[in-house]
Write a protein that holds these residues in place. Structure first.
Motif: not given
Ligand code: FAD
Length: 309
Positions: A226-228, A240-246, A278-280, A282-284
């Motif tokens: 993910s981007r994060a 990176q996979v996603g809108q601004t990735g692959k 995912n441990k949540d 309700d995660a989308p």
């Molecule tokens: P988080 O949203 O923090 O999610 C982490 C998840 O892990 C949570 O659901 C949590 O429940 C779960 N978790 C935590 N601990 C555990 C555990 N021990 N075991 C299992 N599950 C656990 N994002 C992208 O990915 N790709 C893009 O290309 C991209 N482009 C973007 C472009 C723009 C213009 C903007 C504004 C944002 C963009 N984003 C992109 C960012 C996106 O909005 C999110 O912020 C991002 O995807 C979140 O990454 P994440 O799911 O890893 O992190």
């Protein structure tokens, strides 16, 4: 109507993004030529000639077109453009780089990232990070189009088109300096049949690689993120996979510790089978997952590894 497809290749072979763009081109017309630009690219042109449905392959060889510089692509394609009603390229990094330039030089609006050809002038493309599909009709006499490869099936092999040399254009104001290639034994993210992706939950680069790499190796998968995870430095940018990735659409996508933000979904929701850990609950991500596993990845991934044997 005649269509020119600008081939995507790695210097020795045509990538399947080219085959998929040929499929889109054949939906427009049966007169489809492929242009191969590159240095010592005869082998690539011969491979392109084997794509079923291709009428002719044009080969532009030379140092100037060795690295896909947009200016050199423009200088090569513009003299040929008079013979074509549409110019197509896959929506890869290179295609996204040179297509707008070509369109500007031809004084037409670029049509980007199409996922469907409705008719010779009407196309469908995703907008708002894939949340809506836009139908666009172009009145331009000549069309410059990028094609989302994951939306089209690859044209089959079996053709035997002639290969013809054309002049390679120069790019007098730009020069290629260097490139750094990532070397990996794993499949390329955009073409992999299986992708395992990790998110912010992984917490560090060490943990990311300790969890994701063995799983990817066991499955013969590419690793995504993910981007994060990328922004936090857990994974390199090109993961990176996603809108601004692959944008990927593998047979199997396993998302580990990824919430499923719309920007991430935009890059993977067309995967055939989606598994989310995912441990949540309700995660989308679970809204698009075919198989959801509500668990801590720290216990789930070792269980998965053990089950895979
Ligand atoms: P988080 O949203 O923090 O999610 C982490 C998840 O892990 C949570 O659901 C949590 O429940 C779960 N978790 C935590 N601990 C555990 C555990 N021990 N075991 C299992 N599950 C656990 N994002 C992208 O990915 N790709 C893009 O290309 C991209 N482009 C973007 C472009 C723009 C213009 C903007 C504004 C944002 C963009 N984003 C992109 C960012 C996106 O909005 C999110 O912020 C991002 O995807 C979140 O990454 P994440 O799911 O890893 O992190």
């Amino acid at each position: 109507m005649a269509v020119l497809v600008i081939a995507d290749h790695d210097g020795s072979a045509v990538r399947d993004t080219t085959h998929k763009t040929v499929t889109a081109a054949l939906a427009l017309s049966s007169d489809v030529d492929v242009l191969v630009l590159g240095k010592d690219a005869k082998g690539v042109a011969d491979a392109a000639a084997k794509i079923s449905g291709v009428r002719k392959v044009l080969l532009a060889e030379g140092d100037a077109v060795a690295h896909g510089l947009a200016e050199a692509v423009e200088a090569t394609v513009l003299p040929l453009a008079g013979s074509y009603d549409a110019i197509l390229a896959p929506a890869t990094t290179d295609g996204k780089n040179f297509a707008p330039r070509l369109a500007a030089k031809l004084d037409v609006a670029p049509i980007s990232d199409i996922v469907e050809v409705v008719s010779a002038d009407t196309f469908i493309r995703p907008i708002y990070a894939g949340n809506a599909l836009e139908t666009i009709q172009s009145a331009d006499a000549k069309k410059v189009i990028t094609v989302r490869p994951t939306a089209f099936a690859a044209a089959a092999e079996g053709g035997s088109a002639p290969v013809e040399s054309v002049a390679a254009g120069e790019a007098p104001k730009t020069a290629f300096v260097s490139e750094e290639m990532v070397k990996s034994d794993r499949p390329e993210l955009g073409a992999a049949k299986i992708v395992v992706s990790g998110g912010r939950a992984l917490g560090s680069a060490e943990e990311f690689h300790a969890v994701m790499d063995p799983l990817a190796d066991k499955l013969g998968a590419a690793v995504g993120a993910s981007r994060a995870a990328v922004d936090a430095g857990y994974a390199p940018n090109d993961y990176q996979v996603g809108q601004t990735g692959k944008v990927v659409a593998p047979a199997l996508y396993i998302a580990i510790g990824i919430s499923g933000a719309i920007q991430h979904l935009a890059g993977m929701k067309d995967s055939k089978v989606i598994v989310a850990i995912n441990k949540d609950a309700d995660a989308p991500i679970f809204q698009v997952a075919d198989y959801g596993w509500v668990a801590d990845y720290k216990t789930a991934v070792p269980e998965l590894m053990a089950a895979l044997g």
